[in-house]
Design a protein around this motif. Structure first.
Motif, PDB file in Angstrom:
ATOM      1  N   VAL A   1       0.851  -1.201   0.000  1.00 46.03           N
ATOM      2  CA  VAL A   1       0.000   0.000   0.000  1.00 46.03           C
ATOM      3  C   VAL A   1       0.887   1.251   0.000  1.00 46.03           C
ATOM      4  O   VAL A   1       0.624   2.222  -0.714  1.00 46.03           O
ATOM      5  N   GLU A   2       1.958   1.206   0.793  1.00 44.18           N
ATOM      6  CA  GLU A   2       2.907   2.326   0.829  1.00 44.18           C
ATOM      7  C   GLU A   2       3.555   2.506  -0.551  1.00 44.18           C
ATOM      8  O   GLU A   2       3.710   3.630  -1.034  1.00 44.18           O
ATOM      9  N   VAL A   3       3.927   1.393  -1.174  1.00 45.27           N
ATOM     10  CA  VAL A   3       4.527   1.458  -2.517  1.00 45.27           C
ATOM     11  C   VAL A   3       3.516   2.060  -3.499  1.00 45.27           C
ATOM     12  O   VAL A   3       3.862   2.924  -4.306  1.00 45.27           O
ATOM     13  N   ALA A   4       2.242   1.613  -3.398  1.00 41.11           N
ATOM     14  CA  ALA A   4       1.210   2.130  -4.311  1.00 41.11           C
ATOM     15  C   ALA A   4       1.016   3.637  -4.106  1.00 41.11           C
ATOM     16  O   ALA A   4       0.885   4.384  -5.081  1.00 41.11           O
ATOM     17  N   ASP A   5       1.012   4.088  -2.837  1.00 38.52           N
ATOM     18  CA  ASP A   5       0.870   5.527  -2.568  1.00 38.52           C
ATOM     19  C   ASP A   5       2.018   6.304  -3.211  1.00 38.52           C
ATOM     20  O   ASP A   5       1.822   7.361  -3.816  1.00 38.52           O
ATOM     21  N   ASN A   6       3.229   5.755  -3.077  1.00 36.68           N
ATOM     22  CA  ASN A   6       4.403   6.406  -3.681  1.00 36.68           C
ATOM     23  C   ASN A   6       4.320   6.396  -5.199  1.00 36.68           C
ATOM     24  O   ASN A   6       4.672   7.383  -5.849  1.00 36.68           O
ATOM     25  N   LEU A   7       3.869   5.268  -5.763  1.00 29.32           N
ATOM     26  CA  LEU A   7       3.791   5.178  -7.222  1.00 29.32           C
ATOM     27  C   LEU A   7       2.772   6.164  -7.784  1.00 29.32           C
ATOM     28  O   LEU A   7       3.042   6.837  -8.787  1.00 29.32           O
TER      29      LEU A   7
ATOM     30  N   LEU B   1       3.525  15.056  -3.667  1.00 27.68           N
ATOM     31  CA  LEU B   1       3.264  14.988  -2.223  1.00 27.68           C
ATOM     32  C   LEU B   1       1.777  15.117  -1.921  1.00 27.68           C
ATOM     33  O   LEU B   1       1.258  14.453  -1.024  1.00 27.68           O
ATOM     34  N   GLY B   2       1.090  15.990  -2.687  1.00 24.78           N
ATOM     35  CA  GLY B   2      -0.351  16.180  -2.480  1.00 24.78           C
ATOM     36  C   GLY B   2      -1.110  14.874  -2.681  1.00 24.78           C
ATOM     37  O   GLY B   2      -1.946  14.489  -1.862  1.00 24.78           O
ATOM     38  N   VAL B   3      -0.788  14.181  -3.784  1.00 25.87           N
ATOM     39  CA  VAL B   3      -1.469  12.908  -4.076  1.00 25.87           C
ATOM     40  C   VAL B   3      -1.105  11.871  -3.004  1.00 25.87           C
ATOM     41  O   VAL B   3      -1.964  11.129  -2.521  1.00 25.87           O
ATOM     42  N   TYR B   4       0.166  11.833  -2.633  1.00 26.74           N
ATOM     43  CA  TYR B   4       0.618  10.864  -1.620  1.00 26.74           C
ATOM     44  C   TYR B   4      -0.148  11.069  -0.307  1.00 26.74           C
ATOM     45  O   TYR B   4      -0.694  10.117   0.254  1.00 26.74           O
ATOM     46  N   PHE B   5      -0.228  12.314   0.168  1.00 28.96           N
ATOM     47  CA  PHE B   5      -0.897  12.566   1.451  1.00 28.96           C
ATOM     48  C   PHE B   5      -2.417  12.406   1.340  1.00 28.96           C
ATOM     49  O   PHE B   5      -3.061  12.004   2.308  1.00 28.96           O
ATOM     50  N   TYR B   6      -2.968  12.702   0.165  1.00 27.44           N
ATOM     51  CA  TYR B   6      -4.408  12.480  -0.036  1.00 27.44           C
ATOM     52  C   TYR B   6      -4.713  10.990   0.128  1.00 27.44           C
ATOM     53  O   TYR B   6      -5.668  10.608   0.819  1.00 27.44           O
ATOM     54  N   ARG B   7      -3.885  10.144  -0.479  1.00 23.75           N
ATOM     55  CA  ARG B   7      -4.100   8.694  -0.354  1.00 23.75           C
ATOM     56  C   ARG B   7      -3.893   8.234   1.081  1.00 23.75           C
ATOM     57  O   ARG B   7      -4.569   7.343   1.570  1.00 23.75           O
ATOM     58  N   LYS B   8      -2.952   8.860   1.778  1.00 23.77           N
ATOM     59  CA  LYS B   8      -2.699   8.506   3.183  1.00 23.77           C
ATOM     60  C   LYS B   8      -3.934   8.842   4.027  1.00 23.77           C
ATOM     61  O   LYS B   8      -4.312   8.080   4.920  1.00 23.77           O
TER      62      LYS B   8
END
Lengths: 72, 216
Positions: free
Chosen positions: B156-162, B205-212
């Motif tokens: 899930v972390e990898v997917a958020d980063n991707l 970063l915006g997309v990463y934190f939105y997914r988080k």
């Protein structure tokens, strides 16, 4: 993808962190799978199946069967 | 008592805002120290200012730590929860190390480079070699830390980063050619590397934190 992860976890009295630790994933990953926000990879799905000693299809389904039942 | 969903979101928002505040404080401190030393200012003033900034960073860090702790569920003695705690510790150690390396590089690099030329615009003879060694060491450190990070996180972390990286890349791939073309047409000034890089990073970063936030 639909799944029974939350139910199976609750039956064993495990927290999301407990299940995450046993699967080697984060609590957030367990939450994402339970709420359908993330579809697990095949290796992770097999790991889940092994942990609960159940066939994969008894934990995960693509919703087609319930859809067909609902239509019929 | 456990947080409500609103409480959880609020804690995440506070963590992000305070992290940005720490970056702002570090940037401001390095700018102030650089300007002060360049103009031969008092070292006592620099020490006092740095002390104040460090106190501010410590206060922000303490609130971030408290929020992060509150967001981490209380663990019982289950086997899985012990494994989970060890896994989280590894995750935050690597991530914290990378962040620290980034901050230290930014602050030390900007102050050192600006003070080294002493306002003359020309660096002393040792600066290029020392700087090159620093750049190589930091690049190796970031590459090694990133490799450790991605081999220790889950899918899930990898997917958020991707997803974050993909959106960041698209922002870059669209923004740069569009800016370049508009510049050729005489509509805008020449493309600015740093603006494009920052836009790509903020989008990622915006997309990463939105997914988080979605899976908090």
């Amino acid at each position: 993808l639909e799944n029974r992860l939350r139910v199976l976890r609750a039956e064993r009295g495990w927290s999301q962190a407990e299940l995450g630790g046993r699967l080697g994933v984060s609590r957030q990953a367990v939450n994402a799978i339970e709420t359908g926000k993330h579809d697990p990879s095949l290796p992770l799905a097999f790991k889940v199946a092994r942990l609960f000693a159940l066939p994969i299809e008894e934990i995960f389904s693509d919703g087609a069967e319930s859809g067909e039942r609902g239509d019929g | 008592m456990a947080d409500t969903n609103g409480g959880v979101v609020w804690r995440w928002v506070r963590i992000v805002v305070l992290s940005l505040a720490i970056m702002f404080l570090l940037g401001m401190a390095s700018g102030y120290v650089t300007a002060h030393l360049k103009h031969g200012g008092s070292i006592l003033k620099v020490i006092g200012f740095v002390g104040l900034v460090l106190a501010g960073i410590a206060a922000c860090g303490w609130i971030i730590f408290r929020d992060a702790k509150a967001l981490t569920p209380a663990l019982s003695e289950g086997e899985g929860e012990r494994l989970y705690a060890a896994q989280r510790k590894r995750f935050w150690t690597i991530l914290g190390g990378l962040l620290l390396l980034g901050f230290a590089t930014g602050v030390v690099g900007s102050v050192a480079l600006n003070v080294a030329d002493n306002g003359s615009g020309a660096w002393p003879a040792w600066a290029p070699l020392a700087g090159t060694i620093g750049v190589v060491l930091v690049s190796i450190g970031v590459a090694y830390g990133s490799w450790r990070f991605f081999t220790s996180v889950d899918e899930v972390e990898v997917a958020d980063n991707l997803w974050g990286s993909l959106v960041g890349f698209y922002v870059y791939a669209i923004l740069f050619p569009a800016w370049w073309a508009l510049n050729k047409l005489g509509q805008v000034p020449e493309p600015n590397d740093w603006t494009i890089l920052m836009a790509s990073m903020f989008a990622a970063l915006g997309v990463y934190f939105y997914r988080k936030l979605l899976t908090a």
